[in-house]
Enzyme design. Structure first.
Site, PDB file in Angstrom:
ATOM      1  N   GLY A 194      64.410  44.046  18.137  1.00 35.82           N
ATOM      2  CA  GLY A 194      64.408  45.469  17.817  1.00 35.82           C
ATOM      3  C   GLY A 194      65.812  45.977  17.594  1.00 35.82           C
ATOM      4  O   GLY A 194      66.708  45.227  17.177  1.00 35.82           O
ATOM      5  N   SER A 195      66.031  47.244  17.898  1.00 36.23           N
ATOM      6  CA  SER A 195      67.307  47.886  17.605  1.00 36.23           C
ATOM      7  C   SER A 195      68.388  47.429  18.580  1.00 36.23           C
ATOM      8  O   SER A 195      68.109  47.075  19.735  1.00 36.23           O
ATOM      9  CB  SER A 195      67.174  49.399  17.673  1.00 36.23           C
ATOM     10  OG  SER A 195      67.062  49.836  19.023  1.00 36.23           O
ATOM     11  N   GLU A 239      67.229  39.603  19.674  1.00 37.29           N
ATOM     12  CA  GLU A 239      67.345  39.450  18.221  1.00 37.29           C
ATOM     13  C   GLU A 239      67.351  40.865  17.679  1.00 37.29           C
ATOM     14  O   GLU A 239      66.315  41.522  17.608  1.00 37.29           O
ATOM     15  CB  GLU A 239      66.175  38.620  17.694  1.00 37.29           C
ATOM     16  CG  GLU A 239      66.428  38.029  16.315  1.00 37.29           C
ATOM     17  CD  GLU A 239      66.149  39.009  15.202  1.00 37.29           C
ATOM     18  OE1 GLU A 239      67.125  39.632  14.695  1.00 37.29           O
ATOM     19  OE2 GLU A 239      64.981  39.176  14.842  1.00 37.29           O
ATOM     20  N   LEU A 240      68.537  41.327  17.298  1.00 34.39           N
ATOM     21  CA  LEU A 240      68.740  42.747  17.035  1.00 34.39           C
ATOM     22  C   LEU A 240      69.004  43.009  15.558  1.00 34.39           C
ATOM     23  O   LEU A 240      68.517  42.285  14.702  1.00 34.39           O
ATOM     24  CB  LEU A 240      69.883  43.253  17.926  1.00 34.39           C
ATOM     25  CG  LEU A 240      69.712  42.943  19.420  1.00 34.39           C
ATOM     26  CD1 LEU A 240      70.911  43.399  20.216  1.00 34.39           C
ATOM     27  CD2 LEU A 240      68.434  43.570  19.972  1.00 34.39           C
ATOM     28  N   CYS A 284      65.783  42.728   9.215  1.00 35.23           N
ATOM     29  CA  CYS A 284      67.155  42.725   9.751  1.00 35.23           C
ATOM     30  C   CYS A 284      68.087  41.852   8.928  1.00 35.23           C
ATOM     31  O   CYS A 284      69.310  41.931   9.104  1.00 35.23           O
ATOM     32  CB  CYS A 284      67.163  42.302  11.218  1.00 35.23           C
ATOM     33  SG  CYS A 284      66.267  40.785  11.544  1.00 35.23           S
ATOM     34  N   GLU A 316      73.040  49.715  10.145  1.00 38.34           N
ATOM     35  CA  GLU A 316      71.876  49.038   9.576  1.00 38.34           C
ATOM     36  C   GLU A 316      70.955  50.096   8.964  1.00 38.34           C
ATOM     37  O   GLU A 316      70.385  50.918   9.674  1.00 38.34           O
ATOM     38  CB  GLU A 316      71.128  48.253  10.651  1.00 38.34           C
ATOM     39  CG  GLU A 316      69.920  47.518  10.096  1.00 38.34           C
ATOM     40  CD  GLU A 316      69.143  46.787  11.164  1.00 38.34           C
ATOM     41  OE1 GLU A 316      68.576  45.728  10.853  1.00 38.34           O
ATOM     42  OE2 GLU A 316      69.095  47.274  12.317  1.00 38.34           O
TER      43      GLU A 316
END
Length: 481
Positions: free
Chosen positions: A233-234, A253-254, A288, A382
């Site tokens: 996520g963020s 996992e950003l 992402c 992002e």
């Protein structure tokens, strides 16, 4: 899970669907129509799920490798036979175009098949201990054992495959797992949970729990019987979770701000424009590793830019259930409004909007900008939307520095024919992976996947995740005299 439009579905706990409680409405990102309602699990339900997970660990840890492999292979087979069902769920919940949804199901199949292979290979090593006098009859064995119950927190953009990336290695490792799916896409995760249990995974060792954020935080931060938290996520939420999770292992996992460098020796600019357009705008840029920044050698900059504009103009935007659609809606109206405001802010600060950027509801037409500068959100943050900035460079080292000028470092792409430049970029770029000959949006599911800086901690990819979900344990044997 038998879902009818507008019906209420329960969360999955101990092999049963629990429908009593407050319901969350799940609406289509495309037309805001009601897809269905899902029961929100309470903290007491989460606590019960942990109780079952802890109790089931002895059983899952003892499952032989052949059985874990068989379960994973059966899950993959079920996904193949139910491909249309899962693809349609992904389209409905996530607004992902149908062709991309089918591809996601195929990827999930590969994820479970790879986990089945890794379950069979999960082994250890012998360690020589007769290295000093008096230890002639000693030898050592190292095997990997499951860390314990896992909490998986998953996002909306890959509601099947990113759940698979947490569940599949957990099964291979022998870990019970609790899945907290995105509130925008719970039905796909619940349907997968059913498939997993039918394949033979113990009922007590899996729960799929739509939870309020406060209860999810409690599980991640306060429930000490959870031994590992895997979050996608963020960056803001992920690092805050890491800071408050105590002794738990945390895999993050950003976000990303993926960049592509195109050098002047790369001849196939038509191909480069085609790949870039799809890598930047597919699924409305909600990935992402979606291409967000492109740095092009000055001598070919104008040629590439207008080829990109031409290809982008041919992309089909609209109803995600249609076969021809390339990009559909943003997941929420608020995301479309945010992206529109970022584009306008950049233009007001001097950037030039070459193409697109118009909003209608949840839709934003693919936006191509140039003249961006450090300090603009579309360049520094992002975007997670259909926006790409394209900028010229005069020196290759300058381009490398521009890629690194970001708080993110997930993946980068490089188009060049020069081996020296490839090795220089591999050495200098601060990213988890460099993709040469393609865009940074390329990923094969078995590969180690993750980033540096604000892009995360640890690696996904089946073997890497299994290593994170297990711990080595040493056995020392002394020969009997």
């Amino acid at each position: 899970m038998k879902m009818r439009p507008g019906s209420q579905t329960g969360f999955l706990l101990c092999g049963k669907e629990w429908s009593d409680g407050e319901a969350l409405e799940v609406r289509s990102p495309w037309d805001q129509g009601l897809i269905g309602k899902v029961t929100i699990a309470k903290r007491a339900d989460a606590r019960e799920a942990v109780n079952h997970a802890v109790a089931s660990l002895r059983r899952t840890r003892a499952l032989p490798r052949w059985k874990r492999r068989e379960i994973l292979e059966d899950i993959a087979a079920s996904l193949i036979t139910q491909k249309d069902r899962f693809a349609n769920l992904i389209v409905a919940e996530a607004g992902k175009p149908l062709r991309l949804a089918r591809t996601e199901v195929d990827r999930a199949v590969l994820t479970f098949k790879t986990a089945a292979e890794e379950a069979a290979r999960l082994g250890g090593e012998t360690v020589p201990l007769d290295l000093t006098e008096g230890n002639e009859n000693r030898w050592g064995l190292v095997q990997r054992f499951p860390v314990g119950p896992i909490l998986a927190i998953t996002p909306f953009n890959f509601p099947l495959n990113l759940v698979a990336h947490k569940v599949a290695p957990a099964i291979a490792a022998g870990c019970p797992i609790l899945v907290k799916p995105s509130p925008q896409t719970p039905f796909t995760a619940l349907a997968l949970g059913e498939v997993i249990l039918k394949a033979g995974w113990p009922e007590e060792a899996l729960a799929v729990l739509p939870l309020e954020n406060t209860d999810t935080a409690w599980l991640a931060e306060k429930e000490d019987r959870i031994k590992l938290v895997s979050f996608t996520g963020s960056a803001k939420v992920g690092w805050d979770l890491k800071a408050h999770s105590g002794r738990k292992r945390v895999l993050l996992e950003l976000g990303g701000n993926a960049a592509l460098i195109i050098h002047s020796d790369y001849r196939d600019l038509d191909g480069a424009a085609e790949w870039t357009a799809h890598a930047a705008f597919s699924h409305a840029g909600q990935s992402c590793i979606s291409v967000q920044r492109v740095f092009v050698d000055k001598s070919i900059f104008q040629t590439f830019l207008w080829k990109l504009v031409e290809v982008t103009g041919k992309l089909v935007a609209g109803d995600p259930s249609h076969e021809a659609t390339d990009l559909g809606p943003l997941i929420r109206p608020g995301e479309a409004e945010r992206i529109e405001s970022w584009i306008k802010e950049a233009v007001a600060a001097g950037a030039r909007l070459i193409e697109g950027g118009e909003r209608k509801g949840n839709m934003i037409t693919p936006a191509i900008l140039t003249g961006s500068k450090t300090g603009m959100k579309i360049r520094d943050e992002e975007v997670f939307g259909p926006v790409v900035v394209v900028e010229p460079y005069t020196d290759f080292e300058e381009a490398l520095a521009e890629v690194n000028h970001s708080r993110f470092g997930l993946q980068a792409g490089l188009l060049t024919r020069d081996a020296g430049r490839i090795l220089t970029a591999y050495r200098e770029l601060e990213v988890g992976a460099l993709i040469v000959g393609d865009t940074p949006a390329w990923r094969l599911d078995p590969m180690p996947y993750g980033g540096v800086k604000d892009s995360g901690l640890g690696r996904e990819g089946i073997r890497s995740a299994i290593e994170e979900m297990t711990e080595p344990r040493m056995l020392v044997m002394t020969g009997m005299s």
